[in-house]
Design a protein around this motif. Structure first.
Motif, PDB file in Angstrom:
ATOM      1  N   GLY A  70       0.809  -1.221   0.000  1.00  0.00           N
ATOM      2  CA  GLY A  70       0.000   0.000   0.000  1.00  0.00           C
ATOM      3  C   GLY A  70       0.837   1.263   0.000  1.00  0.00           C
ATOM      4  N   ASN A  71       2.154   1.090  -0.008  1.00  0.00           N
ATOM      5  CA  ASN A  71       3.084   2.235   0.012  1.00  0.00           C
ATOM      6  C   ASN A  71       3.421   2.640  -1.420  1.00  0.00           C
ATOM      7  N   ASP A  72       2.972   3.824  -1.834  1.00  0.00           N
ATOM      8  CA  ASP A  72       3.203   4.285  -3.208  1.00  0.00           C
ATOM      9  C   ASP A  72       4.686   4.417  -3.524  1.00  0.00           C
ATOM     10  N   ASP A  73       5.488   4.846  -2.538  1.00  0.00           N
ATOM     11  CA  ASP A  73       6.931   4.987  -2.761  1.00  0.00           C
ATOM     12  C   ASP A  73       7.560   3.654  -3.142  1.00  0.00           C
ATOM     13  N   PHE A  74       7.155   2.591  -2.408  1.00  0.00           N
ATOM     14  CA  PHE A  74       7.688   1.263  -2.704  1.00  0.00           C
ATOM     15  C   PHE A  74       7.272   0.815  -4.110  1.00  0.00           C
ATOM     16  N   LEU A  75       6.004   1.003  -4.446  1.00  0.00           N
ATOM     17  CA  LEU A  75       5.485   0.550  -5.742  1.00  0.00           C
ATOM     18  C   LEU A  75       6.136   1.270  -6.911  1.00  0.00           C
ATOM     19  N   THR A  76       6.487   2.546  -6.736  1.00  0.00           N
ATOM     20  CA  THR A  76       7.060   3.318  -7.851  1.00  0.00           C
ATOM     21  C   THR A  76       8.576   3.201  -7.932  1.00  0.00           C
ATOM     22  N   LYS A  77       9.238   3.020  -6.778  1.00  0.00           N
ATOM     23  CA  LYS A  77      10.703   3.044  -6.768  1.00  0.00           C
ATOM     24  C   LYS A  77      11.344   1.651  -6.828  1.00  0.00           C
ATOM     25  N   ALA A  78      10.674   0.649  -6.279  1.00  0.00           N
ATOM     26  CA  ALA A  78      11.261  -0.707  -6.271  1.00  0.00           C
ATOM     27  C   ALA A  78      11.224  -1.308  -7.672  1.00  0.00           C
ATOM     28  N   PRO A  79      12.241  -2.108  -8.035  1.00  0.00           N
ATOM     29  CA  PRO A  79      12.221  -2.792  -9.331  1.00  0.00           C
ATOM     30  C   PRO A  79      10.973  -3.667  -9.457  1.00  0.00           C
ATOM     31  N   PRO A  80      10.408  -3.779 -10.669  1.00  0.00           N
ATOM     32  CA  PRO A  80       9.168  -4.556 -10.856  1.00  0.00           C
ATOM     33  C   PRO A  80       9.252  -5.983 -10.320  1.00  0.00           C
ATOM     34  N   HIS A  81      10.417  -6.632 -10.491  1.00  0.00           N
ATOM     35  CA  HIS A  81      10.500  -8.031 -10.036  1.00  0.00           C
ATOM     36  C   HIS A  81      10.455  -8.138  -8.509  1.00  0.00           C
ATOM     37  N   ILE A  82      10.924  -7.088  -7.808  1.00  0.00           N
ATOM     38  CA  ILE A  82      10.840  -7.086  -6.340  1.00  0.00           C
ATOM     39  C   ILE A  82       9.382  -6.922  -5.904  1.00  0.00           C
ATOM     40  N   VAL A  83       8.671  -6.011  -6.588  1.00  0.00           N
ATOM     41  CA  VAL A  83       7.243  -5.803  -6.288  1.00  0.00           C
ATOM     42  C   VAL A  83       6.473  -7.106  -6.542  1.00  0.00           C
ATOM     43  N   ASP A  84       6.800  -7.775  -7.645  1.00  0.00           N
ATOM     44  CA  ASP A  84       6.128  -9.039  -7.966  1.00  0.00           C
ATOM     45  C   ASP A  84       6.372 -10.089  -6.886  1.00  0.00           C
ATOM     46  N   LYS A  85       7.603 -10.118  -6.358  1.00  0.00           N
ATOM     47  CA  LYS A  85       7.916 -11.097  -5.300  1.00  0.00           C
ATOM     48  C   LYS A  85       7.114 -10.835  -4.037  1.00  0.00           C
ATOM     49  N   VAL A  86       6.944  -9.550  -3.707  1.00  0.00           N
ATOM     50  CA  VAL A  86       6.162  -9.201  -2.518  1.00  0.00           C
ATOM     51  C   VAL A  86       4.698  -9.585  -2.734  1.00  0.00           C
ATOM     52  N   ARG A  87       4.189  -9.357  -3.952  1.00  0.00           N
ATOM     53  CA  ARG A  87       2.799  -9.749  -4.262  1.00  0.00           C
ATOM     54  C   ARG A  87       2.624 -11.267  -4.170  1.00  0.00           C
ATOM     55  N   GLU A  88       3.647 -11.991  -4.642  1.00  0.00           N
ATOM     56  CA  GLU A  88       3.596 -13.456  -4.538  1.00  0.00           C
ATOM     57  C   GLU A  88       3.573 -13.888  -3.073  1.00  0.00           C
ATOM     58  N   LYS A  89       4.379 -13.201  -2.259  1.00  0.00           N
ATOM     59  CA  LYS A  89       4.417 -13.516  -0.828  1.00  0.00           C
ATOM     60  C   LYS A  89       3.057 -13.275  -0.189  1.00  0.00           C
ATOM     61  N   GLU A  90       2.395 -12.174  -0.608  1.00  0.00           N
ATOM     62  CA  GLU A  90       1.063 -11.877  -0.091  1.00  0.00           C
ATOM     63  C   GLU A  90       0.095 -13.019  -0.413  1.00  0.00           C
ATOM     64  N   GLN A  91       0.172 -13.499  -1.654  1.00  0.00           N
ATOM     65  CA  GLN A  91      -0.709 -14.577  -2.080  1.00  0.00           C
ATOM     66  C   GLN A  91      -0.471 -15.849  -1.265  1.00  0.00           C
ATOM     67  N   VAL A  92       0.811 -16.176  -1.039  1.00  0.00           N
ATOM     68  CA  VAL A  92       1.161 -17.373  -0.257  1.00  0.00           C
ATOM     69  C   VAL A  92       0.647 -17.249   1.176  1.00  0.00           C
ATOM     70  N   LEU A  93       0.848 -16.068   1.778  1.00  0.00           N
ATOM     71  CA  LEU A  93       0.398 -15.852   3.152  1.00  0.00           C
ATOM     72  C   LEU A  93      -1.119 -15.945   3.272  1.00  0.00           C
ATOM     73  N   ARG A  94      -1.836 -15.390   2.299  1.00  0.00           N
ATOM     74  CA  ARG A  94      -3.300 -15.468   2.318  1.00  0.00           C
ATOM     75  C   ARG A  94      -3.766 -16.917   2.226  1.00  0.00           C
ATOM     76  N   GLU A  95      -3.107 -17.689   1.354  1.00  0.00           N
ATOM     77  CA  GLU A  95      -3.475 -19.101   1.206  1.00  0.00           C
ATOM     78  C   GLU A  95      -3.215 -19.877   2.498  1.00  0.00           C
ATOM     79  N   LYS A  96      -2.053 -19.597   3.146  1.00  0.00           N
ATOM     80  CA  LYS A  96      -1.747 -20.256   4.428  1.00  0.00           C
ATOM     81  C   LYS A  96      -2.768 -19.876   5.488  1.00  0.00           C
ATOM     82  N   GLN A  97      -3.104 -18.575   5.535  1.00  0.00           N
ATOM     83  CA  GLN A  97      -4.070 -18.092   6.517  1.00  0.00           C
ATOM     84  C   GLN A  97      -5.411 -18.778   6.316  1.00  0.00           C
ATOM     85  N   GLU A  98      -5.829 -18.875   5.060  1.00  0.00           N
ATOM     86  CA  GLU A  98      -7.116 -19.502   4.751  1.00  0.00           C
ATOM     87  C   GLU A  98      -7.130 -20.985   5.157  1.00  0.00           C
ATOM     88  N   LYS A  99      -5.994 -21.654   4.931  1.00  0.00           N
ATOM     89  CA  LYS A  99      -5.906 -23.074   5.276  1.00  0.00           C
ATOM     90  C   LYS A  99      -5.971 -23.275   6.796  1.00  0.00           C
TER      91      LYS A  99
END
Length: 894
Positions: A850-879
């Motif tokens: 949710g941090n605009d600075d992170f989304l605009t300044k971080a390399p795209p592949h780093i942002v993608d990794k964080v999004r992937e981590k979010e997805q994994v955590l949500r799946e674990k939480q749901e399980k």
């Protein structure tokens, strides 16, 4: 060798060199002109003699090797023709640098001595790439290795040049070419890398001679204006319908140039007025030719300004640009300068900005040959796979331009053309002429230019087989079966081979062209030294072994999709190689210990258990699927099929299910059946895997009792008959699938409820389908053993125990009583603690996203990794929430 020497872990470095030396010594890569077997041939895309193994080579060579090893196992007479390309400019640069380190230049040596130095370098250092291909496991027929500058290929080059010249398809003329001032030669389009740079668009006033005002042109290269011979406007541009003059004054020169009208001019770009510089732009050259405009060369071959530029003569082209801009500003001609991003061509070897330059060069009139090459693909004589590249091929071939084949360097095939010093008559001949046929004079000067490297490469499929002689090799193996290549040389090499092959052999050079994609880094970025993301194949091979590396490439080589490569992926397939090794070790241990003479090779004579029949049926289908996938160049499908079969079916299920029989718990008959099936499955699986992972399969083949010779000389398992009793058995597969689903369901319950694998459970299966009930009851021993149960029953109705958990599989429900098994209070506490931890982690990740600075300044592949981590955590939480809800429900019921 014997199986008792099989170590607990596979060490690739112990076996790779040993087996490659063995293959070469036994001449197992050799092709035979006189064999009656079906012919299968591939010519290797010749790597540059200056090259080192990179990811593109690794993918390309691995795919070709898979095909060649597969076709050998199928019984074909395989020719994989190897060789290297002389790489004119690249090699000359390497040797020049070597000379510079000794304080010498090629000019000091002279042409003859310099060529000798290049040959000496090639002899000492030019074979490195070949040894690296061998390290990858390439099974080329190395005794036939060719080089584009060897005598046989040079003879072919001279014949082709002379014949095309005599047919009027080769000519010499002035034309715009790509010129590298640093390398001092024309270069091909392929050798130009376009890089987007931040430049400027300069708006310059070209005044009318007798009226006020003028035309404003926009250019990124004001230094070329001295070569302007017109200003062009579009006849449909209403802004210029009534201009008061038919000419304008060229700024800084006072020279008058005409205003012409041409539909090429874009009305919407810039001012709609285009400066025409025929000597320094290919589009301007075409316009100039249509309007009979003169061509004035204002930048010489060294990148300096010519005398045509007046006061700016002798300046470097970029120095001149700055000086011209200043002069235009000072004298009032510069109307506007605006920032402008545009692509600029650079020489891919020395990175110098390429200059489009008018130059007298040798060309091939390519269109007549292109028409036949287009027709051959349209008629299906050659297939391009994947088909998406067919349209690209047609687009390029239908808009093809004449091919500039001359290069102003010394290393290469010197053009076989001589000029009479007396009458200037040009003689083109395969042999050195002794005198001029026109005037009889005997002083002749040979053309100093050499041919473009792609010219000799275009003849590769037939010149390497002995043409222009009509050799047995040529008749046996031409046309070749398939060409495996990257899309980046589809036009520059593949298309030219098509044209030359059809023109000189009256046949297409290959039946199939398989176009593979790029190998990128793990984030999908193109690998480059400047980005620091290059993965060195030799480093990966050293770390994980050749087989793991090859299998990774094949597993991700989906048609039309780039490969995302990372060492982690190779490490994962290193585990797969170890899995194969350990499974083989297990099989060999039991076969050896039990007396190999008891093995029955024809499985039809045996009483096979359900797991036996299931794995044999699965093997039959895998044989069929792997063969079909390789026949259609679906490398990833074949590799994926083998991975699933070996790891998930053979190792995870069959080896576990067959243990009671192996340990003698089911009698002598079942022991013999189990050993025989194990031998057959491992034997055939090694053959299926060999094209992908040749080293470990060769090692295991020699350790497996009942084999002889090299695995390369064996036969691919049959998928057309029930040889050895390998048959499709859908009924056994259906029953075994049900059993594995039930076992998996019980294992999942163990995991979700945190029940130790050693704790014996009871299970009940309910189904209204009698077949399911009968199967579970008939094969309850397998389920009990593999699921860790003490009791199992199945019926059409089960009264659910008050404290129990269920799992649903297709057509059935599994009930597991939990009384005395689970401490619900402790389990709820554990899950709540774990849920709390996951929730905290998830809040941190969501906050970051949710941090605009992170989304605009971080390399795209780093942002993608964080999004992937979010997805994994949500799946674990749901399980966890799901498990917690289930346990609380059971506890409340209790």
């Amino acid at each position: 060798m014997s199986s008792d020497l099989l170590n607990k872990a596979y060490e690739p470095h112990d076996v790779e060199k040993r087996w490659y030396d063995f293959w070469e010594k036994e001449k197992l890569f050799e092709a035979f002109e006189k064999k009656l077997k079906p012919s299968y041939s591939i010519v290797i895309p010749p790597p540059n003699v200056t090259g080192v193994l990179h990811m593109g080579h690794a993918l390309n060579i691995t795919m070709q090797d898979i095909l060649c090893r597969y076709r050998r196992l199928c019984g074909d007479n395989v020719l994989w023709m190897p060789g290297t390309d002389h790489a004119g400019i690249a090699t000359q640069n390497v040797v020049e640098k070597m000379l510079q380190s000794k304080g010498l230049s090629r000019e000091q040596l002279g042409r003859e001595k310099f060529i000798e130095a290049v040959w000496e370098w090639r002899k000492e250092s030019g074979g490195a790439i070949i040894n690296q291909l061998k390290r990858l496991g390439a099974s080329c027929d190395w005794d036939r290795e060719r080089f584009t500058m060897d005598e046989g290929l040079s003879r072919a080059v001279r014949k082709v040049f002379v014949q095309l010249y005599e047919e009027g398809l080769i000519y010499k003329d002035n034309y715009i070419i790509n010129w590298c001032p640093r390398c001092g030669t024309a270069i091909s389009d392929l050798e130009v890398e376009h890089e987007e740079i931040k430049g400027s668009l300069y708006h310059i006033l070209y005044p009318f001679p007798k009226k006020s005002g003028g035309l404003i042109v926009a250019t990124t290269r004001p230094e070329t204006m001295f070569g302007d011979t017109a200003v062009a406007i579009n006849p449909d541009d209403e802004r210029y319908t009534n201009i008061p003059s038919d000419d304008v004054i060229l700024p800084l020169t006072g020279r008058h140039i005409p205003v012409i009208r041409d539909t090429y001019v874009g009305i919407s770009f810039g001012t709609g007025a285009l400066k025409i510089t025929p000597a320094h732009d290919p589009n301007d050259f075409a316009i100039g030719s249509r309007h009979n405009l003169p061509s004035i060369k204002v930048i010489d071959d060294n990148g300096s300004m010519t005398s045509e530029t007046g006061r700016f003569a002798g300046m470097d082209r970029f120095e001149c640009r700055d000086a011209v801009i200043k002069a235009l500003v000072d004298e009032g001609f510069m109307k506007k300068i605006e920032p402008y991003k545009h692509a600029v061509g650079h020489c891919y070897r020395c990175k110098t900005v390429v200059e489009p330059n008018l130059s007298k060069q040798w060309f091939v009139k390519i269109k007549p040959m292109a028409e036949k090459a287009i027709s051959a693909v349209r008629l299906g004589e050659t297939r391009i796979i994947p088909d998406v590249w067919t349209k690209t091929y047609f687009d390029w071939m239908e808009n093809i331009k004449d091919w500039c084949i001359s290069r102003q360097i010394w290393w290469g095939h010197q053009i076989p053309a001589w000029t009479c010093d007396k009458c200037s008559h040009v003689i083109v001949a395969t042999d050195v002429p002794l005198k001029c046929p026109g005037c009889g004079h005997d002083t002749l000067t040979q053309e100093t230019d050499v041919l473009d490297t792609w010219f000799s490469s275009a003849l590769w499929p037939f010149s390497t087989m002995g043409w222009p002689d009509e050799t047995e090799l040529l008749h046996k193996f031409y046309p070749t079966s398939v060409l495996v290549t990257g899309f980046d040389i589809l036009f520059f090499w593949v298309a030219r081979m098509m044209m030359m092959g059809i023109h000189f052999r009256k046949e297409v050079p290959f039946k199939d062209v398989y176009v593979h994609a790029l190998v990128r880094d793990e984030n999908g970025k193109k690998m480059s030294k400047s980005k620091g993301n290059v993965i060195d194949p030799l480093t990966v091979i050293e770390e994980y072994g050749t087989d793991a590396f090859r299998f990774t490439l094949a597993a991700f080589a989906a048609q039309g999709r780039d490969i995302k490569m990372s060492e982690k992926r190779v490490e994962g397939y290193r585990h797969f190689i170890n899995k194969i090794w350990n499974a083989s070790r297990f099989v060999m241990m039991h076969i050896k210990d039990s007396n190999f003479d008891k093995i029955e090779f024809n499985l039809k004579n045996l009483s096979l258990s359900l797991p036996d029949r299931w794995i044999i049926s699965r093997l039959k289908k895998v044989i069929h699927e792997v063969a079909g996938s390789l026949d259609e160049y679906k490398f990833n499908d074949a590799a994926g099929c083998l991975y699933r079969f070996v790891w998930h079916e053979f190792c995870d299920w069959y080896l576990e299910a067959v243990k009671p029989a192996l340990y003698g718990n089911q009698g002598e008959e079942q022991l013999t059946a189990a050993m025989s099936v194990l031998w057959r499955v491992l034997h055939d699986t090694l053959l299926l895997l060999h094209p992908f992972i040749p080293f470990v399969t060769e090692e295991l083949w020699h350790r497996l009792p009942g084999t002889s010779g090299s695995i390369m000389a064996a036969s691919f398992p049959s998928n057309d008959s029930d040889d050895y009793g390998i048959v499709n058995d859908s009924e056994s597969e259906s029953k075994m699938n049900l059993i594995t689903e039930i076992i998996t369901g019980i294992r999942n319950i163990r995991g979700e409820m945190n029940i130790a694998p050693s704790f014996s459970l009871s299970a009940m299966v309910q189904s209204v389908e009698q077949d399911i009930v009968d199967t579970v009851n008939s094969y309850s021993d397998i389920i009990i053993d593999l699921a860790g149960l003490k009791t199992l029953s199945a019926s059409d109705f089960v009264e659910r125990p008050s404290t129990s958990v269920t799992s649903v599989v297709k057509g059935a429900t599994i009930f597991i009583p939990l009384d005395g098994v689970v401490d619900f209070k402790k389990e709820i506490e554990r899950l709540e603690k774990e849920l709390n931890k996951q929730t905290k982690e998830l809040i941190t990740v969501v906050k970051k996203l949710g941090n605009d600075d992170f989304l605009t300044k971080a390399p795209p592949h780093i942002v993608d990794k964080v999004r992937e981590k979010e997805q994994v955590l949500r799946e674990k939480q749901e399980k966890i929430e799901k498990n917690l809800y289930r346990i609380k429900g059971i506890h409340d019921d209790k």
